[in-house]
Design a protein around this motif. Structure first.
Motif, mmCIF file in Angstrom:
data_model
loop_
_atom_site.group_PDB
_atom_site.id
_atom_site.type_symbol
_atom_site.label_atom_id
_atom_site.label_comp_id
_atom_site.label_asym_id
_atom_site.label_seq_id
_atom_site.Cartn_x
_atom_site.Cartn_y
_atom_site.Cartn_z
ATOM 1 N N ARG A 33 -22.062 -1.566 -11.255
ATOM 2 C CA ARG A 33 -22.372 -0.158 -11.469
ATOM 3 C C ARG A 33 -21.233 0.703 -10.956
ATOM 4 N N ASN A 35 -19.240 3.183 -8.870
ATOM 5 C CA ASN A 35 -19.299 3.550 -7.459
ATOM 6 C C ASN A 35 -19.815 2.437 -6.534
ATOM 7 N N SER A 36 -20.035 1.235 -7.071
ATOM 8 C CA SER A 36 -20.517 0.147 -6.212
ATOM 9 C C SER A 36 -19.388 -0.401 -5.338
ATOM 10 N N GLY A 37 -18.143 -0.112 -5.729
ATOM 11 C CA GLY A 37 -17.001 -0.547 -4.923
ATOM 12 C C GLY A 37 -16.189 -1.678 -5.541
ATOM 13 N N SER A 39 -13.308 -1.504 -7.275
ATOM 14 C CA SER A 39 -11.872 -1.356 -6.999
ATOM 15 C C SER A 39 -11.592 -1.598 -5.512
ATOM 16 N N THR A 54 -9.307 3.708 -6.147
ATOM 17 C CA THR A 54 -10.705 3.939 -5.772
ATOM 18 C C THR A 54 -10.960 5.443 -5.742
ATOM 19 N N THR A 57 -15.465 9.920 -6.644
ATOM 20 C CA THR A 57 -16.107 10.366 -7.878
ATOM 21 C C THR A 57 -16.448 9.155 -8.729
ATOM 22 N N PRO A 58 -17.731 8.920 -8.969
ATOM 23 C CA PRO A 58 -18.074 7.762 -9.794
ATOM 24 C C PRO A 58 -17.448 7.886 -11.186
ATOM 25 N N ARG A 60 -14.505 6.519 -11.976
ATOM 26 C CA ARG A 60 -13.056 6.649 -11.837
ATOM 27 C C ARG A 60 -12.298 5.671 -12.743
ATOM 28 N N THR A 61 -12.731 4.428 -12.737
ATOM 29 C CA THR A 61 -12.024 3.433 -13.538
ATOM 30 C C THR A 61 -12.574 3.465 -14.960
ATOM 31 N N ASN A 144 -21.999 -5.357 -1.692
ATOM 32 C CA ASN A 144 -20.977 -4.578 -0.974
ATOM 33 C C ASN A 144 -21.624 -3.458 -0.142
ATOM 34 N N LYS A 145 -20.845 -2.882 0.728
ATOM 35 C CA LYS A 145 -21.266 -1.783 1.615
ATOM 36 C C LYS A 145 -22.297 -2.284 2.632
ATOM 37 N N SER A 178 -18.240 -6.207 3.015
ATOM 38 C CA SER A 178 -17.947 -4.803 3.305
ATOM 39 C C SER A 178 -16.462 -4.553 3.072
ATOM 40 N N LEU A 180 -15.162 -1.695 3.451
ATOM 41 C CA LEU A 180 -14.784 -0.780 4.531
ATOM 42 C C LEU A 180 -14.376 -1.563 5.782
HETATM 43 N N1 LIG Z 1 -19.352 2.416 3.445
HETATM 44 C C1 LIG Z 1 -18.688 1.788 2.502
HETATM 45 N N2 LIG Z 1 -18.158 2.482 1.468
HETATM 46 C C2 LIG Z 1 -17.502 1.810 0.504
HETATM 47 C C3 LIG Z 1 -17.347 0.379 0.553
HETATM 48 N N3 LIG Z 1 -16.677 -0.007 -0.565
HETATM 49 C C4 LIG Z 1 -16.419 1.106 -1.274
HETATM 50 N N4 LIG Z 1 -16.900 2.220 -0.647
HETATM 51 C C5 LIG Z 1 -16.802 3.619 -1.109
HETATM 52 O O1 LIG Z 1 -17.504 3.736 -2.340
HETATM 53 C C6 LIG Z 1 -16.828 4.642 -3.222
HETATM 54 C C7 LIG Z 1 -16.538 3.977 -4.554
HETATM 55 O O2 LIG Z 1 -15.599 2.942 -4.390
HETATM 56 P P1 LIG Z 1 -14.741 2.372 -5.625
HETATM 57 O O3 LIG Z 1 -14.077 1.141 -5.143
HETATM 58 O O4 LIG Z 1 -13.893 3.441 -6.209
HETATM 59 O O5 LIG Z 1 -15.927 2.005 -6.632
HETATM 60 P P2 LIG Z 1 -15.859 1.488 -8.136
HETATM 61 O O6 LIG Z 1 -17.006 0.583 -8.319
HETATM 62 O O7 LIG Z 1 -14.510 0.928 -8.448
HETATM 63 O O8 LIG Z 1 -16.125 2.827 -8.942
HETATM 64 P P3 LIG Z 1 -15.806 3.188 -10.485
HETATM 65 O O9 LIG Z 1 -14.399 2.754 -10.784
HETATM 66 O O10 LIG Z 1 -15.983 4.636 -10.517
HETATM 67 O O11 LIG Z 1 -16.810 2.459 -11.311
HETATM 68 C C8 LIG Z 1 -15.577 5.117 -2.459
HETATM 69 O O12 LIG Z 1 -15.869 6.347 -1.848
HETATM 70 C C9 LIG Z 1 -15.364 4.011 -1.444
HETATM 71 O O13 LIG Z 1 -14.674 4.456 -0.288
HETATM 72 C C10 LIG Z 1 -17.911 -0.334 1.684
HETATM 73 O O14 LIG Z 1 -17.845 -1.551 1.842
HETATM 74 N N5 LIG Z 1 -18.566 0.439 2.606
#
Ligand SMILES: Nc1nc2c(ncn2[C@@H]2O[C@H](COP(=O)(O)OP(=O)(O)OP(=O)(O)O)[C@@H](O)[C@H]2O)c(=O)[nH]1
Ligand SMILES: [Mg+2]
Length: 202
Positions: A33, A35-37, A39, A54, A57-58, A60-61, A144-145, A178, A180
């Protein structure tokens, strides 16, 4: 520490199936999904800060990004699904693009599905798992997270998702992660190594 993934380099972005790199070697795609993280996870497992972009803003990619490793292996960052604010027309276009990649790419040898540990196994995630099962594609689920939950709650969620995956009866595995805190990369490496180098790396 597994240093193989540190060599990852941006190779190219694709917006259509025509702009993808030639099918050569083996690829592992990262889906999930928005914003799941996805990237962030790619960056963490490659021990790099800004390999994949990263964003807070959801959505992004919006492209399929290819990162090359050595020996014809590559990691692929897919656009996220399920982001509500994207107009329906664009959502459909992305879905088609992702589906096209998944169904036609002969180099794809495994799929990593990133889920937010607070909200795992949502509608599109289950669609992806059903698709993977049908094609006998192995999937590693990354919750993740995990830093957002207390240790006990994170462990319970892992056990719950593991049970759900077992019931689906595909080639599925799961772990907590994680980006982070940079926790869980070794476990991911072990799975990716198995898919990339089924005979062993050396
Ligand atoms: N607390 C926490 N935040 C995280 C973690 N991983 C990612 N984030 C945050 O989640 C947000 C989205 O991270 P991205 O890696 O850009 O997510 P994505 O799935 O690639 O998003 P899209 O490319 O938009 O689909 C960012 O604000 C990150 O800093 C984690 O392990 N812990
Ligand atoms: Mg992304």
């Amino acid at each position: 520490m597994n240093t193989y993934y540190q060599q990852a380099q941006f190779l190219q972005s694709a917006t259509t199936s025509k702009t993808m790199p030639p099918e050569f070697g083996f690829e592992i795609a990262f889906a999930g999904r928005s914003n799941s993280g996805k990237s962030s996870t790619i960056n963490t497992i490659c021990h790099q800060k800004s390999l994949a972009r990263t964003s807070k803003t959801p959505g992004r990619t919006q492209l399929i990004n290819f990162f090359s490793l050595s020996e014809g292996r590559a990691l692929v960052d897919l656009p996220g699904y399920g982001y509500a604010k994207v107009p329906e027309r664009i959502k459909k276009e992305w879905a088609k693009f992702i589906e096209n990649y998944l169904t036609s790419r002969r180099t794809l040898c495994g799929l990593v599905i990133i889920m937010d540990i607070r909200r795992p196994m949502r509608e599109h995630d289950e669609t992806m798992l059903a698709w993977a099962k049908k094609r006998q594609m192995p999937v590693h689920v990354i919750l993740n997270k995990s830093d957002k939950l207390k240790r006990g709650a994170a462990k319970n969620m892992l056990l719950k998702v593991r049970r759900q995956l077992k019931a689906l009866d595909g080639q599925f595995s799961v772990q907590n992660f994680s980006s982070l805190k940079k926790e869980g990369a070794d476990e991911v490496h072990a799975v990716l190594d198995q898919w990339f180098f089924p005979e062993g790396k050396d």
